[in-house]
Design an enzyme around this catalytic site. Structure first.
Site, mmCIF file in Angstrom:
data_model
loop_
_atom_site.group_PDB
_atom_site.id
_atom_site.type_symbol
_atom_site.label_atom_id
_atom_site.label_comp_id
_atom_site.label_asym_id
_atom_site.label_seq_id
_atom_site.Cartn_x
_atom_site.Cartn_y
_atom_site.Cartn_z
ATOM 1 C CB SER A 142 12.173 17.913 72.018
ATOM 2 O OG SER A 142 13.251 17.921 72.936
ATOM 3 C CE1 TYR A 155 9.639 20.855 75.550
ATOM 4 C CE2 TYR A 155 11.314 19.134 75.608
ATOM 5 C CZ TYR A 155 10.781 20.285 75.026
ATOM 6 O OH TYR A 155 11.398 20.838 73.919
HETATM 7 N N1 LIG Z 1 15.499 25.543 71.758
HETATM 8 C C1 LIG Z 1 15.756 24.259 71.859
HETATM 9 O O1 LIG Z 1 16.868 23.859 72.135
HETATM 10 C C2 LIG Z 1 14.681 23.258 71.625
HETATM 11 C C3 LIG Z 1 15.016 21.909 71.699
HETATM 12 C C4 LIG Z 1 14.043 20.973 71.456
HETATM 13 C C5 LIG Z 1 12.763 21.374 71.114
HETATM 14 N N2 LIG Z 1 12.473 22.698 71.071
HETATM 15 C C6 LIG Z 1 11.099 23.054 70.723
HETATM 16 O O2 LIG Z 1 11.120 24.067 69.744
HETATM 17 C C7 LIG Z 1 9.950 24.865 69.859
HETATM 18 C C8 LIG Z 1 10.345 26.321 69.940
HETATM 19 O O3 LIG Z 1 11.200 26.478 71.038
HETATM 20 P P1 LIG Z 1 12.120 27.752 71.249
HETATM 21 O O4 LIG Z 1 13.365 27.254 71.887
HETATM 22 O O5 LIG Z 1 12.194 28.553 70.021
HETATM 23 O O6 LIG Z 1 11.270 28.485 72.384
HETATM 24 P P2 LIG Z 1 11.102 30.042 72.702
HETATM 25 O O7 LIG Z 1 10.504 30.092 74.069
HETATM 26 O O8 LIG Z 1 12.382 30.744 72.452
HETATM 27 O O9 LIG Z 1 10.016 30.510 71.645
HETATM 28 C C9 LIG Z 1 8.750 29.911 71.640
HETATM 29 C C10 LIG Z 1 7.730 30.854 71.019
HETATM 30 O O10 LIG Z 1 6.467 30.189 71.066
HETATM 31 C C11 LIG Z 1 5.505 31.064 71.630
HETATM 32 N N3 LIG Z 1 4.495 30.267 72.318
HETATM 33 C C12 LIG Z 1 4.644 29.483 73.401
HETATM 34 N N4 LIG Z 1 3.473 28.932 73.745
HETATM 35 C C13 LIG Z 1 2.554 29.383 72.857
HETATM 36 C C14 LIG Z 1 1.151 29.171 72.694
HETATM 37 N N5 LIG Z 1 0.470 28.415 73.557
HETATM 38 N N6 LIG Z 1 0.529 29.775 71.661
HETATM 39 C C15 LIG Z 1 1.214 30.570 70.809
HETATM 40 N N7 LIG Z 1 2.530 30.828 70.926
HETATM 41 C C16 LIG Z 1 3.193 30.230 71.941
HETATM 42 C C17 LIG Z 1 6.273 31.971 72.572
HETATM 43 O O11 LIG Z 1 5.588 33.185 72.817
HETATM 44 C C18 LIG Z 1 7.586 32.147 71.799
HETATM 45 O O12 LIG Z 1 7.506 33.231 70.901
HETATM 46 C C19 LIG Z 1 9.197 24.363 71.085
HETATM 47 O O13 LIG Z 1 8.181 23.466 70.683
HETATM 48 C C20 LIG Z 1 10.289 23.621 71.852
HETATM 49 O O14 LIG Z 1 9.765 22.617 72.674
HETATM 50 C C21 LIG Z 1 13.392 23.656 71.315
#
Ligand SMILES: NC(=O)c1ccc[n+]([C@@H]2O[C@H](COP(=O)([O-])OP(=O)(O)OC[C@H]3O[C@@H](n4cnc5c(N)ncnc54)[C@H](O)[C@@H]3O)[C@@H](O)[C@H]2O)c1
Length: 261
Positions: A142, A155
């Site tokens: 991230s 985080y």
């Molecule tokens: N969306 C953003 O802007 C952003 C920015 C930086 C980093 N990220 C990272 O991207 C990744 C995905 O984020 P997102 O925004 O798509 O989140 P989201 O919450 O929309 O989706 C995350 C998915 O992961 C699953 N999940 C969470 N914990 C889990 C676990 N312990 N075991 C199995 N499945 C699990 C959830 O059920 C969900 O389907 C994460 O690692 C997040 O930190 C996202």
């Protein structure tokens, strides 16, 4: 990506699902891992609408459980016989709170999922890739893995760790044909980010979203498809020599000093 076997954790929504959609279109064989079983079923449905021929395996697993990670890896090898790519994407944000006020149980949960979950994935997938002398891994860090982020210490700690583990995996297993990179998305409009805006401004989350976007060089939030296209490249054979990098996908924001005008 035709016939490439790709595991995606956190595949049921957000960034995981967006990449699954792209790879399904390209004919990859997909292993969808998530702990949300209902969302996983919906995701399967969506992918079959995109490509009725797509080869899918869904495994319910919590990536913070070593046993369940081992199980998704075993199931993949049982069904598809190999693993070409791992998109180590599942993660949570935790709550927003100052360092001294942070709830310890939530702190440990964030570390268990974001750090240990990524590590277990590496631990069990790498030996399969070593035997093949080929593999592509993308870990999800991230901008919080490059910079500090107010009120999100666990985080930020976990995502810096993802970037560090990526460097180690790249240098320990490059000789086996395994290229490992991390991505560092900025604010991409997924359910997780929508939830964060609700925490910032419970009465008007859209106002928090607009305020955030106004401070990005592009004046916009990212789309999950913007991330999927980069991940698709890093997971493919087209990536022949990029390894150990943490690639920001953030409209340039992490390089900014001061506020956008
Ligand atoms: N969306 C953003 O802007 C952003 C920015 C930086 C980093 N990220 C990272 O991207 C990744 C995905 O984020 P997102 O925004 O798509 O989140 P989201 O919450 O929309 O989706 C995350 C998915 O992961 C699953 N999940 C969470 N914990 C889990 C676990 N312990 N075991 C199995 N499945 C699990 C959830 O059920 C969900 O389907 C994460 O690692 C997040 O930190 C996202």
């Amino acid at each position: 990506m035709k016939d490439q076997v790709i595991i995606i954790t956190g595949a049921a929504m957000g960034l995981g699902l967006a990449t699954a959609e792209l790879l399904a279109k390209e004919g990859a064989k997909l292993v969808l891992v998530d702990y949300n079983e209902n969302a996983l079923k919906d995701a399967e449905q969506k992918l079959k609408e995109i490509n009725p021929e797509v080869a899918l395996l869904s495994v319910k697993a919590d990536v913070s459980s070593e046993e369940q990670v081992k199980n998704y890896v075993d199931k993949t090898v049982e069904k598809f016989g190999r693993i070409d790519g791992l998109y180590n994407n599942a993660g949570i944000e935790g709550k927003q709170a100052s360092i001294v006020d942070y709830d310890l149980d939530i702190f440990k949960k964030v570390i268990d999922i974001n750090l240990m979950g990524v590590y277990y994935g590496l631990r069990y997938v790498i030996p399969v890739m070593q035997k093949q002398k080929f593999g592509r891994i993308v870990n999800v860090a991230s901008v919080g893995g490059i910079r500090g982020v107010l009120n999100q210490m666990p985080y930020v700690a976990s995502k810096h760790a993802v970037s560090g583990m990526t460097k180690n995996a790249a240098l320990e297993y490059g000789k086996d044909g395994i290229l490992t990179n991390a991505i560092a998305p900025g604010a991409i409009l997924t359910p997780m980010v929508a939830e964060a805006f609700k925490q910032v401004n419970p009465e008007d989350p859209k106002a928090a979203e607009a305020q955030y976007a106004s401070n990005n060089p592009t004046r916009a939030l990212g789309d999950p498809k913007d991330v999927a296209s980069v991940v698709g490249f890093l997971l493919s054979k087209a990536n022949g020599y990029v390894s150990g990098q943490t690639i920001a996908i953030d409209g340039g924001e992490s390089n900014m000093y001061g506020n956008a005008e």
